[in-house]
Structures are given as C-alpha cells and as structure tokens.
Design an enzyme around this catalytic site. Structure first.
Site, PDB file in Angstrom:
ATOM      1  N   VAL A   1       1.045  -1.291  -0.386  1.00 28.75           N
ATOM      2  CA  VAL A   1      -0.472  -0.300   0.203  1.00 28.75           C
ATOM      3  C   VAL A   1       1.365   0.757   0.420  1.00 28.75           C
ATOM      4  O   VAL A   1       0.636   1.832  -0.859  1.00 28.75           O
ATOM      5  CB  VAL A   1      -0.929   0.064   1.258  1.00 28.75           C
ATOM      6  N   TYR A   2       2.288   1.510   1.062  1.00 37.46           N
ATOM      7  CA  TYR A   2       2.791   2.227   0.879  1.00 37.46           C
ATOM      8  C   TYR A   2       3.824   3.061  -0.900  1.00 37.46           C
ATOM      9  O   TYR A   2       3.105   3.957  -1.265  1.00 37.46           O
ATOM     10  CB  TYR A   2       3.774   2.459   2.207  1.00 37.46           C
TER      11      TYR A   2
END
Length: 261
Positions: free
Chosen positions: A153-154
């Site tokens: 996600v990051y």
C-alpha cells in the site's frame, strides 16, 4: 551552489523527521517557512523553538480546505509563496494487503496520495494567480517501481505520486513548475516503522547502515536544491545509483552505526 534570494517555502508534514529537518535548514539559510502538522502539542513546542520567520499551523493534508487555509495564512504573513513541498507521509505495518486493516489502508492512501493531490491543487492554483512558483512532491519506496513484500500500500501510494508529478509537469500553467525530491533512505520513524520481528529489523538495519543517512545530512542538501530555481519536471535524487554501488563496494571497509544512541 550560489545562495538563492530569500524565498517563502511551505512544507507539509514539517513538524517532524525530514520535513522538520528541511524547514530548519531553510530557516538557517534565511528563508521564510510555513509548516504544518496535526500534532497540536508538538506544534506548540516548536513555536517556542523556531524563529519568527517560521509560521506553524495545524492542518490535515487530507482536507483541501485546511491546506487552502495554510496557503492563505502564509500569504498573509509573508506576502507570497515561492515553493510548496508536499512532504507529509505515513507508512503502515509491514504486512500483506489482505491482513492490513481497511482503516490503515485508507490512512496511508489519504495522506500520501490524496494529501499530495490536495497540496498540489491548492499550490498550483495559488501560484498561477500570483505569477509563478514551484511544487515538489516527495518520493519514497515504490516510486521507481521497486517492490518490497509487506509494503504494497505504501509503495503503491508513492508510485502513484511519481505518475502524478510527471503528469502535472505537462499540464501546469505558465510560470508554475513541479518536480520530485528523492531523499533516499533517511533514518526517521518512517524508515524503521512496522517491523514486528526483532531479527528482521536487525537484518534491515545492516542495509540501512550502508545506504541510509541521518536527517541532518540529507535535509540541508535537499533544502538548498528545493529553492535553487528548479525547472519544470526536475528530479532531484540524493541516493543515486553510483552512490549506492559505491557504498556497497566500500561497506566492508567502513563502519557506520546510524542507530547508535
């Protein structure tokens, strides 16, 4: 590099880590800085530490109205804004996507991507009306397409940020420019966050001690280039490929401990 004329710079997420390091470096070089964060206690403490050339406000980058208020306050205080740095960013626990709580996914995407979208929209519109300025977006792991298990996600948020910046470079109005700042690995809470296994963290620190740098090393270098008449589409990298190769080559002969107390 010759010192540029005094400029007014906005740094989002500027109350801690690399953002605060850049803010301090800019202030030390005679520039005016407006910085924001969401921790009211930290902001109150910094107000007593930083000089009058600093304006500190509480602002959540996920709310465009709050960033507009930051822009308006900085213009009211300093007259204009020359450079806007979308620095605010967070990460998440290193875990596969399907095990990551939905609220954690939302926070990362909202802060890292929506925050930069909001900041860019506010700054570009304001700079267009004022006759010019430059917007920087801050790269991170994933910006170059490299993947790390547990940080999907990051990494996706940072990959999207690179696309955003490259697209904006083709659509900004005359007089306004955008670019990317790439700090490499910087020893902050963001770098070491999310390791649940002490052994895994210890192994990661071996690589960090080769490739990473402290805030006080990287921040002044980035700050100087952020105000040095940047061109549209500029990509400023601290940790270049030759530097990476050189550090690995010399690692057996150099002892670095960036985490020593």
């Amino acid at each position: 590099m010759s010192a540029p004329a005094s400029r007014t710079v906005v740094v989002t997420g500027g109350t801690r880590g690399l953002g605060l390091g850049m803010a301090r470096a800019l202030l030390d070089r005679g520039h005016r800085v407006a910085l924001c964060g969401t921790d009211t206690e930290r902001i109150g403490k910094l107000r007593s530490e930083l000089p009058d050339a600093a304006l500190l406000l509480v602002a959540d980058v996920t709310d465009r109205a709050q960033l507009q208020a930051l822009w308006d306050a900085a213009v009211a205080r300093f007259g204009r804004i020359d450079v806007w740095i979308n620095n605010a960013g967070i990460t998440h626990t290193r875990t596969p996507l399907w095990e990551l709580p939905a609220e954690d996914v939302r926070k990362v995407v909202d802060t890292n991507l929506i925050g930069a979208l909001n900041g860019s929209a506010v700054a570009i519109a304001g700079m267009a009306d004022a006759g010019g300025g430059h917007v920087w977006n801050m790269e991170g792991l994933g910006s170059d397409g490299r993947t790390v298990p547990g940080l999907s996600v990051y990494g996706a948020s940072k990959r999207a940020l690179t696309y955003l910046t490259e697209a904006l470079a083709k659509e900004v109005p005359t007089g306004v420019s955008v670019g990317l700042l790439s700090p490499g690995m910087v020893v902050t809470d963001l770098l070491t966050h999310g390791y649940s296994d002490p052994g895994e963290l210890a192994e990661a620190r071996k690589i960090f001690n080769i490739l990473a740098d402290r805030v006080e090393t990287v921040a002044p270098w980035l700050a100087e280039r952020a105000v040095a008449h940047p061109r549209n589409g500029a990509h400023v990298r601290w940790l270049t490929t030759p530097k990476v190769l050189g550090r690995f080559a010399t690692a057996p002969f150099r002892r670095r401990d960036l985490f020593a107390e």
